[in-house]
Design an enzyme around this catalytic site. Structure first.
Site, PDB file in Angstrom:
ATOM      1  N   ASP A  36      19.956 -76.836  89.532  1.00 53.04           N
ATOM      2  CA  ASP A  36      20.169 -75.692  90.416  1.00 53.04           C
ATOM      3  C   ASP A  36      21.449 -74.930  90.111  1.00 53.04           C
ATOM      4  O   ASP A  36      21.667 -73.847  90.658  1.00 53.04           O
ATOM      5  CB  ASP A  36      20.167 -76.131  91.883  1.00 53.04           C
ATOM      6  CG  ASP A  36      18.797 -75.922  92.512  1.00 53.04           C
ATOM      7  OD1 ASP A  36      17.866 -75.564  91.764  1.00 53.04           O
ATOM      8  OD2 ASP A  36      18.661 -76.107  93.726  1.00 53.04           O
ATOM      9  N   ASP A 307      19.761 -24.630  88.200  1.00 51.82           N
ATOM     10  CA  ASP A 307      19.140 -25.592  87.290  1.00 51.82           C
ATOM     11  C   ASP A 307      18.330 -26.646  88.046  1.00 51.82           C
ATOM     12  O   ASP A 307      17.443 -27.281  87.490  1.00 51.82           O
ATOM     13  CB  ASP A 307      20.203 -26.292  86.435  1.00 51.82           C
ATOM     14  CG  ASP A 307      19.560 -27.253  85.451  1.00 51.82           C
ATOM     15  OD1 ASP A 307      18.828 -26.760  84.570  1.00 51.82           O
ATOM     16  OD2 ASP A 307      19.727 -28.473  85.591  1.00 51.82           O
ATOM     17  N   LEU A 443      14.280 -27.071  80.829  1.00 52.90           N
ATOM     18  CA  LEU A 443      13.835 -26.230  79.717  1.00 52.90           C
ATOM     19  C   LEU A 443      12.787 -26.965  78.875  1.00 52.90           C
ATOM     20  O   LEU A 443      11.762 -26.414  78.482  1.00 52.90           O
ATOM     21  CB  LEU A 443      15.039 -25.847  78.840  1.00 52.90           C
ATOM     22  CG  LEU A 443      14.697 -24.986  77.636  1.00 52.90           C
ATOM     23  CD1 LEU A 443      14.118 -23.640  78.077  1.00 52.90           C
ATOM     24  CD2 LEU A 443      15.928 -24.760  76.764  1.00 52.90           C
TER      25      LEU A 443
HETATM   26  S1  SF4 Z   1      12.800 -74.261  93.965  1.00 53.77           S
HETATM   27 FE1  SF4 Z   1      14.746 -74.376  95.039  1.00 53.77          FE
HETATM   28  S2  SF4 Z   1      15.472 -76.453  94.713  1.00 53.77           S
HETATM   29 FE2  SF4 Z   1      13.866 -76.084  93.218  1.00 53.77          FE
HETATM   30  S3  SF4 Z   1      14.960 -75.358  91.401  1.00 53.77           S
HETATM   31 FE3  SF4 Z   1      14.374 -73.538  92.551  1.00 53.77          FE
HETATM   32  S4  SF4 Z   1      16.130 -73.136  93.823  1.00 53.77           S
HETATM   33 FE4  SF4 Z   1      16.357 -75.211  93.124  1.00 53.77          FE
END
Ligand code: SF4
Length: 558
Positions: A36, A307, A443
């Site tokens: 993550d 313009d 133009l």
């Molecule tokens: S679904 Fe949520 S927990 Fe899973 S990788 Fe994506 S952000 Fe992370």
């Protein structure tokens, strides 16, 4: 389950990261699986921050699930506190951690840290990034200020008129659309009308700054998706009124100044008068050398200058977060003379407001986070310009329609090095340039309409963008495959599609009808083709001739 290729927003914990990263002295412990940490890149690459976000991830792996993941939370909280010594700790979980229910917030609160710990419960399977940011800001502000809330029935003491009013600017975050420069514009506007900025939050604020929020006379809710919940709570708890107009566009900036005048009870008439001086003396040396008139935008004069006449009635489709979509609709229609042919948002929490705007233009708002639904709506409306997010940039590219980005989600090019606000007078200047730029210049539009056989300036060509027609447009002359394709091949969608009435099957274009259709400028041809086919099928006409084309034009023009 929902089949998803692109998402307009990340999960809510990314919203929390945007608050923590925007601030100083705040640390976020996120219970999350290994991997993550990808979210760090949003800040270090897209926003090009020079340091890692203040986030510690527990990064549990599959083998940890058999053990004590709750203990990992405690260790991470302890380590993060010892290493970073924050003033406030945010603790929450990502989508996967939500499933294992370790209650990281409660665990951290029970550890007896000598700083406030804000426990965040963000339902990752029903809410998204902006909501996560909004909730985080609200809980953070509330935790810090709860003990100072005014007692029930109490009111704020009147401001001494000899003292300049003070405002908080609430809402700018990390990874927000042009927040960095928007703040400068708001500060300029406030300075112009004699208002001081008290706290700007969350961007650049510390927890100590948040504690000073009640000192201000009112709050400016700059980005409602992020700030409205907090502003409402401050209104209830400290009787601070909220300025709700978002000053994007010249008209909205004027309204913003007028609203502050009312809320702060100050005279803003001079600023409003100055803002009308919109020719700006572009050609006057003394005004140029004094940076023109900082209290006015060039947009009104630019869009009135001759313009811009060819911009009148250009069909525009708008999609983005609600704040930017609503602002864009007003600028497009009232300040640039475009015709709004579609509007929508992925901000479900603000769907009502967008629906109201759509209704004013006789449209049905597209409220969706499914980009395929948005793509369908864009194709159906056949606009000449799309104002949207990074997703609409892709959609417009596929459909061969010019596009400008007005809202997150964005890519790295929308965090530019140069000064490029959206708010205030200068923001309107930036908007004028950015929105007009993708369109073919007047133009060229005229010449391509007159001389269709040119080997270089062929249909769909936009020389100011160095773009040649898409190979599928049926022209030779090489060139790269580019965004500017023919909006619709002449007979491409004559085939019946599923669910179409059977009489549509027999529709065809005669040679003369097709030749006449080709004479119509490419950027409106798709719309004309559709209208004519509808006209024909409504009347049971099976072969569209040149006469049908003109009958349809006359009928629709009535
Ligand atoms: S679904 Fe949520 S927990 Fe899973 S990788 Fe994506 S952000 Fe992370």
């Amino acid at each position: 389950m929902e089949l998803t290729l692109w998402t307009y927003e990340g999960p809510p914990h990314v919203g929390t990261m945007r608050i923590a990263t925007a601030m100083e002295g705040v640390h976020y412990v996120l219970h999350a699986p290994q991997g993550d940490t990808y979210a760090d890149l949003l800040f270090t690459m897209i926003e090009r921050r020079d340091r890692r976000p203040p986030v510690t991830y527990t990064t549990f792996q599959a083998r940890d699930l058999g053990g004590d993941t709750a203990e990992m939370v405690k260790t991470s909280v302890r380590d993060a506190y010892n290493r970073f010594k924050p003033q406030v700790m945010l603790v929450g979980e990502s989508c996967t951690a939500e499933l294992i229910q370790d209650q990281p917030g409660s665990l951290a609160k029970s550890m007896g840290l000598p700083i406030p710990v804000v426990s965040l419960e963000l339902p990752a399977y029903s809410k998204k990034e902006n909501w996560g940011a909004s909730e985080t800001l609200y809980h953070l502000v509330r935790s810090l200020l709860l003990s100072a809330v005014l007692p029930p029935g109490a009111s704020r003491p009147e401001r001494d008129p000899a003292i300049r009013p003070k405002a908080n600017i609430i809402g700018p975050t990390a990874l927000g659309f042009r927040c960095r420069d928007d703040i400068q514009e708001v500060l300029k506007l406030l300075a112009e009308i004699g208002v001081d900025a008290n706290v700007i939050a969350p961007l650049g604020a510390t927890p100590d700054d948040l504690m000073r929020i009640p000192d201000a006379d009112f709050n400016i809710c700059l980005y409602p998706e992020i700030a409205l919940t907090t502003c409402k709570w401050l209104e209830r708890s400290f009787k601070q009124p909220t300025v709700k107009t978002v000053p994007i566009g010249v008209g909205a900036t004027r309204d913003f100044i007028a609203e502050i005048g009312e809320v702060a009870n100050i005279d803003v008439s001079a600023a409003l008068r100055r803002s009308q001086a919109d020719t700006l003396g572009n050609w006057s040396a003394d005004r140029l050398s004094s940076m023109a008139n900082p209290g006015a935008s060039r947009l009104p004069w630019y869009s009135r200058s001759v313009d811009s006449t060819y911009l009148t009635g250009k069909r525009v489709f708008i999609f983005g977060d609600a704040t930017h979509a609503i602002a864009a609709a007003r600028i497009a229609t009232e300040e640039l003379g475009f015709t709004l042919v579609g509007i929508g948002t992925y901000s479900r929490e603000f769907a009502r407001q967008v629906r109201e705007v759509a209704k004013q233009y006789g449209l049905e708002a597209v409220i969706s986070d499914d980009y395929l639904a948005v793509e369908e709506a864009v194709a159906e409306a056949s606009p000449e310009l799309v104002l949207g997010t990074q997703m609409e940039r892709h959609i417009a590219k596929r459909l061969g329609i010019p596009c400008a980005v007005i809202s997150t989600p964005i890519h790295v090019q929308d965090v530019p090095a140069r000064y490029s606000p959206q708010i205030g007078w200068e923001g309107a200047n930036v908007i004028f340039d950015d929105w007009v730029h993708p369109l073919m210049m007047g133009l060229e539009e005229h010449l391509i309409g007159m001389f269709r056989e040119d080997f270089e300036f062929a249909e769909g060509h936009m020389s100011h963008l160095h773009t040649a027609p898409h190979p599928t447009a049926g022209t030779s002359g090489g060139g790269v495959a580019v965004a500017v394709a023919e909006p619709m091949a002449i007979t491409a969608d004559l085939q019946p599609t599923e669910g179409e009435p059977s009489d549509a099957v027999s529709l065809s274009w005669s040679a003369d009808g097709e030749a006449e259709l080709k004479k119509i400028p490419f950027f409106v041809r798709g719309k004309v083709k559709r209208n004519t086919e509808k006209f024909a099928s409504d009347r049971g006409i099976t072969s569209i001739t040149v006469d049908t084309l003109y009958e349809a034009k006359a009928a629709i023009g009535k």
